[in-house]
Every structure is written in structure tokens, then in C-alpha cells.
Design a protein around this motif. Structure first.
Motif, PDB file in Angstrom:
ATOM      1  N   ARG A  63       0.763  -0.785   0.190  1.00  0.00           N
ATOM      2  CA  ARG A  63       0.045  -0.304  -0.107  1.00  0.00           C
ATOM      3  C   ARG A  63       0.924   1.043  -0.207  1.00  0.00           C
ATOM      4  N   ASP A  64       2.113   1.294   0.106  1.00  0.00           N
ATOM      5  CA  ASP A  64       3.246   2.470  -0.139  1.00  0.00           C
ATOM      6  C   ASP A  64       3.293   2.671  -1.757  1.00  0.00           C
ATOM      7  N   HIS A  65       3.344   2.284  -2.205  1.00  0.00           N
ATOM      8  CA  HIS A  65       3.817   2.050  -3.561  1.00  0.00           C
ATOM      9  C   HIS A  65       2.668   2.689  -4.350  1.00  0.00           C
ATOM     10  N   VAL A  66       3.577   3.653  -5.419  1.00  0.00           N
ATOM     11  CA  VAL A  66       2.957   5.319  -6.327  1.00  0.00           C
ATOM     12  C   VAL A  66       1.798   4.117  -6.603  1.00  0.00           C
ATOM     13  N   LEU A  67       0.950   3.235  -7.458  1.00  0.00           N
ATOM     14  CA  LEU A  67       0.654   2.942  -7.686  1.00  0.00           C
ATOM     15  C   LEU A  67      -1.418   2.162  -7.473  1.00  0.00           C
ATOM     16  N   VAL A  68      -0.585   2.401  -6.253  1.00  0.00           N
ATOM     17  CA  VAL A  68      -1.421   1.426  -5.430  1.00  0.00           C
ATOM     18  C   VAL A  68      -2.874   2.406  -5.308  1.00  0.00           C
ATOM     19  N   GLN A  69      -2.797   4.034  -5.125  1.00  0.00           N
ATOM     20  CA  GLN A  69      -3.742   4.678  -4.599  1.00  0.00           C
ATOM     21  C   GLN A  69      -4.541   5.115  -5.553  1.00  0.00           C
ATOM     22  N   GLY A  70      -4.121   4.798  -7.225  1.00  0.00           N
ATOM     23  CA  GLY A  70      -4.843   4.833  -8.472  1.00  0.00           C
ATOM     24  C   GLY A  70      -5.489   3.768  -8.436  1.00  0.00           C
ATOM     25  N   ILE A  71      -5.229   2.423  -8.055  1.00  0.00           N
ATOM     26  CA  ILE A  71      -5.501   0.583  -8.390  1.00  0.00           C
ATOM     27  C   ILE A  71      -7.021   0.619  -7.115  1.00  0.00           C
ATOM     28  N   LEU A  72      -6.760   1.956  -5.861  1.00  0.00           N
ATOM     29  CA  LEU A  72      -7.885   1.625  -5.011  1.00  0.00           C
ATOM     30  C   LEU A  72      -9.290   2.292  -5.580  1.00  0.00           C
ATOM     31  N   ALA A  73      -8.568   4.160  -5.941  1.00  0.00           N
ATOM     32  CA  ALA A  73      -9.504   4.584  -6.789  1.00  0.00           C
ATOM     33  C   ALA A  73     -10.602   3.732  -7.685  1.00  0.00           C
ATOM     34  N   VAL A  74      -9.796   2.970  -8.945  1.00  0.00           N
ATOM     35  CA  VAL A  74     -10.693   2.766  -9.613  1.00  0.00           C
ATOM     36  C   VAL A  74     -11.551   1.734  -8.688  1.00  0.00           C
ATOM     37  N   LEU A  75     -10.867   0.681  -8.230  1.00  0.00           N
ATOM     38  CA  LEU A  75     -12.204  -0.069  -7.337  1.00  0.00           C
ATOM     39  C   LEU A  75     -13.479   0.673  -6.624  1.00  0.00           C
ATOM     40  N   SER A  76     -13.293   1.732  -6.411  1.00  0.00           N
ATOM     41  CA  SER A  76     -14.132   2.733  -5.894  1.00  0.00           C
ATOM     42  C   SER A  76     -15.198   3.651  -6.447  1.00  0.00           C
ATOM     43  N   GLY A  77     -14.954   3.269  -7.919  1.00  0.00           N
ATOM     44  CA  GLY A  77     -15.679   3.625  -9.326  1.00  0.00           C
ATOM     45  C   GLY A  77     -17.354   3.520  -8.483  1.00  0.00           C
ATOM     46  N   PRO A  78     -17.788   2.151  -8.598  1.00  0.00           N
ATOM     47  CA  PRO A  78     -19.153   2.008  -8.398  1.00  0.00           C
ATOM     48  C   PRO A  78     -19.638   3.105  -7.338  1.00  0.00           C
ATOM     49  N   ALA A  79     -18.752   2.580  -6.185  1.00  0.00           N
ATOM     50  CA  ALA A  79     -19.372   3.945  -4.617  1.00  0.00           C
ATOM     51  C   ALA A  79     -18.826   5.108  -4.899  1.00  0.00           C
ATOM     52  N   ARG A  80     -18.617   5.573  -6.508  1.00  0.00           N
ATOM     53  CA  ARG A  80     -18.040   7.205  -6.226  1.00  0.00           C
ATOM     54  C   ARG A  80     -19.276   7.398  -7.275  1.00  0.00           C
ATOM     55  N   LEU A  81     -19.430   6.487  -8.251  1.00  0.00           N
ATOM     56  CA  LEU A  81     -20.835   7.101  -9.039  1.00  0.00           C
ATOM     57  C   LEU A  81     -21.863   7.174  -8.052  1.00  0.00           C
ATOM     58  N   GLU A  82     -22.090   6.098  -7.231  1.00  0.00           N
ATOM     59  CA  GLU A  82     -23.523   6.779  -6.520  1.00  0.00           C
ATOM     60  C   GLU A  82     -23.332   7.903  -5.552  1.00  0.00           C
ATOM     61  N   LEU A  83     -22.415   8.204  -5.432  1.00  0.00           N
ATOM     62  CA  LEU A  83     -22.352   9.501  -4.679  1.00  0.00           C
ATOM     63  C   LEU A  83     -22.215  10.659  -5.463  1.00  0.00           C
ATOM     64  N   GLU A  84     -21.871  10.480  -6.708  1.00  0.00           N
ATOM     65  CA  GLU A  84     -22.461  11.568  -7.885  1.00  0.00           C
ATOM     66  C   GLU A  84     -23.378  11.303  -8.585  1.00  0.00           C
ATOM     67  N   ILE A  85     -24.132  10.606  -8.457  1.00  0.00           N
ATOM     68  CA  ILE A  85     -26.491  10.616  -8.157  1.00  0.00           C
ATOM     69  C   ILE A  85     -27.231  11.338  -7.242  1.00  0.00           C
ATOM     70  N   LYS A  86     -26.060  10.719  -5.966  1.00  0.00           N
ATOM     71  CA  LYS A  86     -26.893  11.380  -5.273  1.00  0.00           C
ATOM     72  C   LYS A  86     -26.608  12.539  -4.973  1.00  0.00           C
ATOM     73  N   GLN A  87     -25.430  13.487  -5.065  1.00  0.00           N
ATOM     74  CA  GLN A  87     -25.668  15.286  -5.759  1.00  0.00           C
ATOM     75  C   GLN A  87     -26.071  15.319  -6.299  1.00  0.00           C
ATOM     76  N   ALA A  88     -26.470  14.815  -7.520  1.00  0.00           N
ATOM     77  CA  ALA A  88     -26.851  15.164  -8.649  1.00  0.00           C
ATOM     78  C   ALA A  88     -28.565  15.144  -8.075  1.00  0.00           C
TER      79      ALA A  88
END
Length: 200
Positions: free
Chosen positions: A73-98
């Protein structure tokens, strides 16, 4: 977007399945566990995880005759991997905000079906329940404009086609009473994204 593993939307390979398992694991896993959880053969996983160890993405530790693996989890690329995996949750938040800015305001907005269970693939529809108040007519121009804009926004943000099931508040209560599968906050078959809060 693949809602079960969004990494497959970038690379539909063994790598995506291995990375998802390691990213969601709470402790190091053995090679056999990794293969079972990823749904891949041991030979496939062993080849991929060996390369990831060489690249520093994965940490390997040996206990006796057993190797275990964990995400670095200290690798520079891991935050990008975690961000991709959070895609569904972030889309749900986008729907809520809309929908929070809608006028007329919805009573309930919920995702149901395969997306709610995090099983939707890139080719699956995103099923959305939108409940309007009994005082809002379905053909109200402002309401129809909001529904259309939300559909386009979800399709643009997530890539999946959208199917909206729209109903009135009275129809929604009737479905709740009848044990329907799109019953918003009180249904185990859906994920409520927005629910109107009434204040005195």
C-alpha cells in the motif's frame, strides 16, 4: 463499468482479479487462497503475482513452506488502483449529489438489480428506481428534463446503459407493502442513494 471488479474495465485479465483480491484482503493470503478468491488457476495467479512482486506492487513473505502475499500500500500506483475499485461507490455519490439539487425533488432514488449487488458487468444495465411525490406529475417538463439529464450523466460517467423505473410515492408505498424487489430503503434488493428527509 464492471461493478464487480472495475479493474476489468481497464484490463480484463488475471491481473485485475488478483489486484482486487489483494486490495480487499485484510491480511496476507496464500497462493492457493489467492487463486480461489480470484477464481483463477494457481498457475495463472502464480505467474501474475510473481511479476507484481518483482514490480514492488505485491509483498511476499515466507512462513515455513508457505508463501503469503499482500498489496504494497506504499507503492505509488496503489492509490490509483484503489481509486478505480471505488468507481461504483463514487458513481453512487455522484447520483446522490445530482438529485439533491432537483426541483421538483424526488422522494427516493435507489439502485436495484445486478448493480446493487455489485454483480453488474460492463454490458449490464444500471437499474434505477426514482420515486416522485404524488404532487409531481410524471409529464411535468421540469421533472422529465431531470430524468433525462440523470440518465445521460450516469451513462457518461459509468459507461453502462441505464434503465429507470419511475413511480409515484403512492405506488412506491404499495410496492413496499407487497414486498416488491425495488422497495428503496427497506428492501434488501436495492441500495438507496437518496431519500427525502421531511422536517417539521
Amino acid at each position: 463499468m464492471d461493478w464487480e471488479n472495475p479493474l476489468r474495465s481497464i484490463a480484463a485479465t488475471v491481473d485485475a482479479d488478483v489486484l482486487k483480491v489483494l486490495a480487499t484482503a485484510h491480511e496476507p493470503v496464500t497462493g492457493n487462497e489467492l487463486a480461489r478468491l480470484a477464481g483463477r488457476s494457481y498457475a495463472q495467479v502464480y505467474a501474475v503475482v510473481g511479476r507484481m512482486v518483482d514490480e514492488g506492487l505485491v509483498l511476499a513473505a515466507r512462513f515455513g513452506r508457505t508463501n503469503t502475499f499482500s498489496l504494497n500500500r506504499d507503492h505509488v500506483l496503489v492509490q490509483g488502483i484503489l481509486a478505480v475499485l471505488s468507481g461504483p461507490a463514487r458513481l453512487e455519490l455522484e447520483i446522490k449529489q445530482a438529485v439533491q439539487g432537483w426541483s421538483p425533488e424526488p422522494e427516493v432514488v435507489a439502485i436495484f438489480g445486478a448493480a446493487a449487488r455489485r454483480r453488474a458487468t460492463a454490458g449490464d444495465h444500471i437499474d434505477l428506481l426514482v420515486v416522485r411525490s404524488d404532487g409531481t406529475r410524471s409529464e411535468d417538463p421540469a421533472w422529465r428534463s431531470q430524468i433525462g439529464a440523470l440518465t445521460r450523466r450516469i451513462e457518461n460517467s459509468g459507461g453502462n446503459p441505464v434503465q429507470i423505473r419511475e413511480m409515484s410515492e403512492s405506488e412506491h408505498h404499495a410496492e413496499l407493502s407487497g414486498g416488491g424487489t425495488t422497495g428503496g430503503a427497506r428492501s434488501s434488493q436495492s441500495r438507496t442513494v437518496f431519500e427525502r428527509r421531511w422536517t417539521n
